[in-house]
Scaffold this motif. Structure first.
Motif, PDB file in Angstrom:
ATOM      1  N   SER A 162      12.114   5.455  -6.009  1.00 36.28           N
ATOM      2  CA  SER A 162      13.339   5.516  -5.718  1.00 36.28           C
ATOM      3  C   SER A 162      13.430   5.007  -5.076  1.00 36.28           C
ATOM      4  O   SER A 162      13.045   4.289  -3.797  1.00 36.28           O
ATOM      5  CB  SER A 162      13.388   6.977  -5.380  1.00 36.28           C
ATOM      6  OG  SER A 162      12.980   6.824  -4.185  1.00 36.28           O
ATOM      7  N   GLN A 163      15.403   4.109  -4.806  1.00 37.67           N
ATOM      8  CA  GLN A 163      15.148   2.633  -3.524  1.00 37.67           C
ATOM      9  C   GLN A 163      14.958   3.511  -3.169  1.00 37.67           C
ATOM     10  O   GLN A 163      14.255   2.870  -1.516  1.00 37.67           O
ATOM     11  CB  GLN A 163      16.538   2.781  -4.345  1.00 37.67           C
ATOM     12  CG  GLN A 163      17.382   1.884  -5.504  1.00 37.67           C
ATOM     13  CD  GLN A 163      18.594   1.925  -5.810  1.00 37.67           C
ATOM     14  OE1 GLN A 163      19.707   2.267  -4.638  1.00 37.67           O
ATOM     15  NE2 GLN A 163      18.849   1.362  -7.401  1.00 37.67           N
ATOM     16  N   TRP A 164      15.305   4.257  -2.036  1.00 38.34           N
ATOM     17  CA  TRP A 164      15.095   5.075  -0.983  1.00 38.34           C
ATOM     18  C   TRP A 164      13.999   5.648   0.050  1.00 38.34           C
ATOM     19  O   TRP A 164      13.518   5.827   0.818  1.00 38.34           O
ATOM     20  CB  TRP A 164      15.642   6.665  -0.817  1.00 38.34           C
ATOM     21  CG  TRP A 164      17.851   6.812  -0.639  1.00 38.34           C
ATOM     22  CD1 TRP A 164      18.440   7.331  -1.784  1.00 38.34           C
ATOM     23  CD2 TRP A 164      18.248   6.344   0.891  1.00 38.34           C
ATOM     24  NE1 TRP A 164      19.606   7.564  -0.756  1.00 38.34           N
ATOM     25  CE2 TRP A 164      19.655   6.262  -0.057  1.00 38.34           C
ATOM     26  CE3 TRP A 164      17.901   6.091   2.015  1.00 38.34           C
ATOM     27  CZ2 TRP A 164      20.833   6.763   0.927  1.00 38.34           C
ATOM     28  CZ3 TRP A 164      19.012   5.512   2.398  1.00 38.34           C
ATOM     29  CH2 TRP A 164      20.558   5.741   2.065  1.00 38.34           C
ATOM     30  N   ARG A 165      12.623   5.220  -1.101  1.00 38.98           N
ATOM     31  CA  ARG A 165      11.494   5.941  -1.164  1.00 38.98           C
ATOM     32  C   ARG A 165      10.623   4.313  -0.379  1.00 38.98           C
ATOM     33  O   ARG A 165      10.494   3.605   0.028  1.00 38.98           O
ATOM     34  CB  ARG A 165      10.724   6.623  -2.245  1.00 38.98           C
ATOM     35  CG  ARG A 165      10.889   8.223  -1.874  1.00 38.98           C
ATOM     36  CD  ARG A 165      10.020   8.470  -2.859  1.00 38.98           C
ATOM     37  NE  ARG A 165       9.965   9.498  -2.625  1.00 38.98           N
ATOM     38  CZ  ARG A 165       9.022  10.501  -3.433  1.00 38.98           C
ATOM     39  NH1 ARG A 165       8.049  10.533  -4.268  1.00 38.98           N
ATOM     40  NH2 ARG A 165       9.002  12.124  -3.786  1.00 38.98           N
ATOM     41  N   ALA A 166      11.737   3.453  -1.312  1.00 40.01           N
ATOM     42  CA  ALA A 166      10.963   1.969  -1.204  1.00 40.01           C
ATOM     43  C   ALA A 166      11.945   1.319   0.006  1.00 40.01           C
ATOM     44  O   ALA A 166      11.076   0.888   1.164  1.00 40.01           O
ATOM     45  CB  ALA A 166      11.446   1.344  -2.481  1.00 40.01           C
ATOM     46  N   ILE A 167      13.023   1.785   0.838  1.00 40.74           N
ATOM     47  CA  ILE A 167      13.743   1.615   1.605  1.00 40.74           C
ATOM     48  C   ILE A 167      12.574   1.884   3.080  1.00 40.74           C
ATOM     49  O   ILE A 167      11.987   1.316   3.765  1.00 40.74           O
ATOM     50  CB  ILE A 167      15.022   1.992   2.407  1.00 40.74           C
ATOM     51  CG1 ILE A 167      15.780   0.691   1.160  1.00 40.74           C
ATOM     52  CG2 ILE A 167      15.038   1.917   3.619  1.00 40.74           C
ATOM     53  CD1 ILE A 167      17.238   0.861   0.878  1.00 40.74           C
ATOM     54  N   LYS A 225       0.676  -1.554  -0.386  1.00 43.19           N
ATOM     55  CA  LYS A 225       0.183   0.009   0.418  1.00 43.19           C
ATOM     56  C   LYS A 225       0.535   0.998  -0.290  1.00 43.19           C
ATOM     57  O   LYS A 225       0.703   1.941  -0.663  1.00 43.19           O
ATOM     58  CB  LYS A 225      -1.383  -0.174   1.123  1.00 43.19           C
ATOM     59  CG  LYS A 225      -1.957   1.236   1.452  1.00 43.19           C
ATOM     60  CD  LYS A 225      -2.795   1.635  -0.282  1.00 43.19           C
ATOM     61  CE  LYS A 225      -3.910   1.966   0.204  1.00 43.19           C
ATOM     62  NZ  LYS A 225      -4.742   2.024  -0.847  1.00 43.19           N
ATOM     63  N   ILE A 226       2.137   1.296   0.800  1.00 45.88           N
ATOM     64  CA  ILE A 226       2.736   2.446   0.983  1.00 45.88           C
ATOM     65  C   ILE A 226       2.992   2.413  -0.412  1.00 45.88           C
ATOM     66  O   ILE A 226       4.019   3.770  -1.089  1.00 45.88           O
ATOM     67  CB  ILE A 226       3.542   2.506   1.881  1.00 45.88           C
ATOM     68  CG1 ILE A 226       2.312   2.182   3.633  1.00 45.88           C
ATOM     69  CG2 ILE A 226       4.793   3.680   2.036  1.00 45.88           C
ATOM     70  CD1 ILE A 226       3.653   1.995   4.827  1.00 45.88           C
ATOM     71  N   VAL A 227       4.310   1.951  -1.028  1.00 46.47           N
ATOM     72  CA  VAL A 227       4.623   2.127  -1.926  1.00 46.47           C
ATOM     73  C   VAL A 227       3.596   1.817  -3.507  1.00 46.47           C
ATOM     74  O   VAL A 227       4.534   3.170  -4.178  1.00 46.47           O
ATOM     75  CB  VAL A 227       5.165   0.169  -2.528  1.00 46.47           C
ATOM     76  CG1 VAL A 227       5.865   0.398  -4.580  1.00 46.47           C
ATOM     77  CG2 VAL A 227       6.562   0.234  -2.190  1.00 46.47           C
ATOM     78  N   HIS A 228       2.878   2.127  -3.168  1.00 49.05           N
ATOM     79  CA  HIS A 228       1.397   2.582  -4.584  1.00 49.05           C
ATOM     80  C   HIS A 228       0.944   3.816  -4.025  1.00 49.05           C
ATOM     81  O   HIS A 228       1.233   4.793  -5.125  1.00 49.05           O
ATOM     82  CB  HIS A 228      -0.226   1.261  -4.542  1.00 49.05           C
ATOM     83  CG  HIS A 228       0.770   0.329  -4.951  1.00 49.05           C
ATOM     84  ND1 HIS A 228      -0.816  -0.725  -4.984  1.00 49.05           N
ATOM     85  CD2 HIS A 228       1.496  -0.315  -5.858  1.00 49.05           C
ATOM     86  CE1 HIS A 228      -0.308  -1.476  -5.555  1.00 49.05           C
ATOM     87  NE2 HIS A 228       0.864  -1.461  -5.924  1.00 49.05           N
TER      88      HIS A 228
END
Length: 285
Positions: A45-50, A32-35
């Motif tokens: 981005s990688q930082w947002r995914a982490i 949900k957060i990734v979407h």
């Protein structure tokens, strides 16, 4: 004897419930957060995914943390004269005798410990190409297993001092013999850190790391390997790769995204966002 025999069974039960519930909530929250942070092309981005992984972990911990406290109390109590008789009895006893706050004692350490844990995973992730001297899509299942083990090992090492103090805070209770068996007595998180370092030494914050590694490292390696294998199976079933055991592209299959297909993807994402907002408004009223 019957009650003594039931204590290990109760511990296994609560551990199983904790991991199942935590994993389910973690994955759902992460998706949900990734979407929410994807752009129109579905890129993040990688930082947002982490960061999404960290937030999802905190959400899962918030929902399942009382079960972790129950697990610690069942392990810490004296099995010859047990204070608690099972998962529900432990939850009820802690709530009625110590209050709701006791079920979340040490939770702030989970939030703080998520930072070094995520940084440890990220440090391994961004160096995988240099480590293996090849792009990630060529990794074998054995390489993926090793990657998962290394990420878990480094992340656990960086965050373990917070785990040590958290367990001591969870175990300490005036209702248990010797206050839950904690080797130091303290009045809060910072005092616990101070007392551990003062009485046991700085390296004692990593006491028990080896045993924890034996449990977590292979688990993470298998989890990472299974995740990558499931991705390959899905790509293979849809005709994009020649085998579920590699990422070699299928010859003659156009895997580029044309202009019309790009517009279709944008339209799909906009419609999904619109329906999500409608659902939120409907739930509110």
């Amino acid at each position: 004897m019957d009650s003594d025999r039931n204590i290990p069974l109760a511990e296994v039960t609560v551990v199983t419930r904790y991991y199942v519930a935590s994993s389910a909530i973690h994955l759902s929250a992460y998706k949900k957060i990734v979407h929410l942070h994807m752009d129109e092309l579905g890129y993040i981005s990688q930082w947002r995914a982490i960061a999404a992984g960290g937030l999802a972990g905190i959400a899962a911990a918030l929902a399942t943390y009382p079960l972790e406290v129950v697990e610690t109390r069942l392990i810490a109590q004296n099995c010859q004269q047990p204070t608690y008789k099972g998962v529900l009895h432990t939850l009820s006893s802690i709530y009625h005798s110590e209050g709701l706050k006791a079920l979340y004692r040490g939770f702030s350490l989970t939030v703080i410990g998520a930072v070094p844990f995520s940084l440890g995973c990220y440090a391994v992730y961004i160096n995988l190409d240099m480590l293996w001297e090849e792009p990630s899509f060529r990794f074998t299942p054995l390489q993926n297993f090793i990657n998962g083990c290394m990420a878990a090992g480094l992340a656990q090492t960086l965050s373990f001092p917070f785990e040590t103090v958290k367990r001591k805070m969870q175990a300490q209770s005036a209702l248990l013999p010797h206050c839950g068996g904690a080797d130091v007595h303290f009045n809060g998180m910072l005092d616990c850190f101070r007392q551990v370092i003062k009485n046991k030494g700085f390296l004692s914050l990593w006491s028990g790391l080896t045993a924890n590694m034996v449990k977590i490292v292979p688990y993470s390696g298998l989890l990472f390997t299974c995740f990558e294998m499931c991705k390959q199976v899905c790509l293979y079933r849809n005709g994009y790769i020649v085998s579920p055991l590699s990422y070699q592209l299928t010859p003659g299959v156009d895997q580029s995204l044309g202009a019309s297909e790009l517009e279709e993807v944008k339209r799909y994402l906009r419609n999904r966002k619109f329906h999500s907002q409608q659902s939120t408004i409907g739930n509110r009223w």
